[in-house]
Design a protein around this motif. Structure first.
Motif, short mmCIF file in Angstrom:
data_model
loop_
_atom_site.label_atom_id
_atom_site.label_comp_id
_atom_site.label_asym_id
_atom_site.label_seq_id
_atom_site.Cartn_x
_atom_site.Cartn_y
_atom_site.Cartn_z
N VAL A 126 -110.94 49.47 -32.64
CA VAL A 126 -110.65 49.78 -34.04
C VAL A 126 -109.87 48.63 -34.66
O VAL A 126 -108.87 48.18 -34.09
N ASN A 127 -110.33 48.16 -35.79
CA ASN A 127 -109.64 47.13 -36.58
C ASN A 127 -109.91 47.49 -38.03
O ASN A 127 -110.92 47.09 -38.61
N ALA A 128 -109.02 48.31 -38.61
CA ALA A 128 -109.33 48.92 -39.90
C ALA A 128 -108.22 48.76 -40.92
O ALA A 128 -107.03 48.67 -40.58
N VAL A 129 -108.63 48.75 -42.17
CA VAL A 129 -107.69 48.74 -43.29
C VAL A 129 -107.01 50.11 -43.36
O VAL A 129 -107.64 51.14 -43.10
N VAL A 130 -105.72 50.10 -43.72
CA VAL A 130 -104.99 51.35 -43.92
C VAL A 130 -104.73 51.53 -45.41
O VAL A 130 -104.04 50.73 -46.04
N GLY A 131 -105.32 52.57 -45.98
CA GLY A 131 -105.06 52.91 -47.37
C GLY A 131 -103.97 53.97 -47.42
O GLY A 131 -103.16 54.08 -46.50
N THR A 132 -103.95 54.75 -48.48
CA THR A 132 -102.95 55.82 -48.59
C THR A 132 -103.63 57.16 -48.88
O THR A 132 -104.69 57.22 -49.50
N VAL A 133 -103.01 58.22 -48.40
CA VAL A 133 -103.46 59.58 -48.70
C VAL A 133 -102.23 60.41 -49.04
O VAL A 133 -101.11 60.07 -48.65
N ALA A 134 -102.45 61.49 -49.77
CA ALA A 134 -101.33 62.35 -50.18
C ALA A 134 -101.70 63.81 -49.92
O ALA A 134 -102.83 64.12 -49.55
N MET A 135 -100.73 64.67 -50.12
CA MET A 135 -100.95 66.10 -49.95
C MET A 135 -101.23 66.74 -51.30
O MET A 135 -100.58 66.41 -52.29
N ASP A 136 -102.24 67.62 -51.36
CA ASP A 136 -102.58 68.25 -52.63
C ASP A 136 -101.69 69.45 -52.92
O ASP A 136 -100.80 69.80 -52.13
N SER A 137 -101.94 70.11 -54.04
CA SER A 137 -101.09 71.22 -54.47
C SER A 137 -101.16 72.42 -53.53
O SER A 137 -100.28 73.28 -53.53
N LYS A 138 -102.23 72.49 -52.72
CA LYS A 138 -102.38 73.58 -51.77
C LYS A 138 -101.80 73.25 -50.40
O LYS A 138 -101.92 74.03 -49.45
N GLY A 139 -101.18 72.06 -50.29
CA GLY A 139 -100.57 71.67 -49.02
C GLY A 139 -101.56 71.08 -48.04
O GLY A 139 -101.25 70.94 -46.85
N LYS A 140 -102.74 70.68 -48.52
CA LYS A 140 -103.75 70.10 -47.64
C LYS A 140 -103.66 68.58 -47.70
O LYS A 140 -103.61 67.99 -48.79
N LEU A 141 -103.64 67.96 -46.53
CA LEU A 141 -103.54 66.50 -46.46
C LEU A 141 -104.87 65.87 -46.82
O LEU A 141 -105.92 66.25 -46.30
N GLY A 142 -104.83 64.90 -47.71
CA GLY A 142 -106.04 64.20 -48.12
C GLY A 142 -106.56 63.27 -47.03
O GLY A 142 -105.88 63.02 -46.03
N THR A 143 -107.76 62.77 -47.23
CA THR A 143 -108.39 61.85 -46.29
C THR A 143 -108.98 60.67 -47.05
O THR A 143 -109.18 60.75 -48.27
N PRO A 144 -109.26 59.57 -46.37
CA PRO A 144 -109.90 58.44 -47.04
C PRO A 144 -111.26 58.84 -47.62
O PRO A 144 -111.87 59.82 -47.15
N PRO A 145 -111.77 58.13 -48.61
CA PRO A 145 -113.08 58.46 -49.18
C PRO A 145 -114.18 58.40 -48.12
O PRO A 145 -114.18 57.51 -47.27
N LEU A 146 -115.09 59.35 -48.17
CA LEU A 146 -116.21 59.35 -47.22
C LEU A 146 -117.08 58.12 -47.38
O LEU A 146 -117.76 57.69 -46.46
N SER A 147 -117.05 57.54 -48.59
CA SER A 147 -117.84 56.33 -48.84
C SER A 147 -117.28 55.12 -48.12
O SER A 147 -117.94 54.08 -48.02
#
Length: 264
Positions: A126-147
């Motif tokens: 693995v050699n990957a870029v690290v972006g950012t994700v946040a938690m939504d209003s329902k407390g669910k952790l976001g994920t990177p774009p599927l694209s």
């Protein structure tokens, strides 16, 4: 022949048998009544045809699932081809595999807070870029774009990797186009190295201390997100069975790692 010596009537001849039958019928009724209050027991019996058929040896999947409901008191060490099992919810994070180093003090850069920019895991290439994700209003952790299947996401609500506490980085295991960045995450094992590069120029080295597969309905939140006294890292992706209707997996794979000196 006198009246006392007359032959017994058919009814008289049948009376003893009727009495015996009545007694047995009464016993039978009592037994049926008692059994009706007893719990049903699945003794594994089936049709005679099935019983006569030769029993096949359990498949590897059956063997792996045989202990699925027996939760371990600790997070397992992991490893390639090693079945991953969940630990009890109250179990603590696994102990560090090698000596740890003090956390890095909070660093500031021109843009403000330092952040992770790249992650490298030599074991699984693995050699990957690290972006950012946040938690939504329902407390669910976001994920990177599927694209962007090759990108990971750092949870901005967690510490910067290297600072005290558990830094969280997640990534997809697959997309509709094929394997994604964390496709081989489940192969990691205790002692493997993870490198996280930061925007302030620092390179943090983490050593895997354990790995588990846990159901999303019983996610070990306290173990993953709970405070720690040293600098730790959590890598999260999906695992288990893919639900076609929900377009999601049943489980999560979680890797636990600690900021440390180089192995050896």
């Amino acid at each position: 022949m006198t009246e006392q010596q007359k032959a017994p009537t058919p009814t008289q001849r049948a009376l003893p048998g009727l009495l015996i039958a009545g007694s047995l019928g009464g016993v039978g009724l009592v037994m049926v009544t008692l059994l009706s209050f007893a719990p049903t027991v699945d003794d594994g019996s089936g049709s005679l045809t099935a019983a006569a058929a030769p029993q096949e040896a359990p498949t590897p999947v059956q063997m792996e699932n045989a202990g699925a409901f027996v939760l371990s008191p600790t997070v397992g060490p992991g490893g390639k081809d090693v079945p991953l099992t969940p630990a009890r919810l109250e179990a603590p994070p696994p102990l560090a595999a090698v000596p740890t180093v003090p956390p890095i003090p909070k660093a500031q850069v021109k843009t403000g807070r330092a952040k992770p920019t790249r992650i490298k895991i030599p074991k699984i290439k693995v050699n990957a870029v690290v972006g950012t994700v946040a938690m939504d209003s329902k407390g669910k952790l976001g994920t990177p774009p599927l694209s962007k299947a090759g990108r990971t996401g750092w949870f901005t609500g967690s510490p910067v990797p290297g600072e005290i506490g558990p830094a969280i980085i997640n990534g997809h295991v697959s997309t509709r186009k094929g394997p994604a960045v964390f496709d081989r995450l489940r192969e990691l094992a205790k002692g493997d190295q993870i490198y996280v590069y930061r925007s302030d120029g620092k390179v943090t080295r983490f050593t895997v201390s354990g790995i588990e597969q846990a159901s999303k309905t019983a996610f070990p939140s306290a173990r993953v997100y709970g405070n720690t006294k040293d600098a730790q890292l959590r890598l999260i992706t999906c695992g288990g069975v893919f639900n076609q209707k929900a377009h999601s997996y049943t489980d999560n794979i979680v890797v636990y790692a600690t900021l440390s000196k180089k192995k050896g």
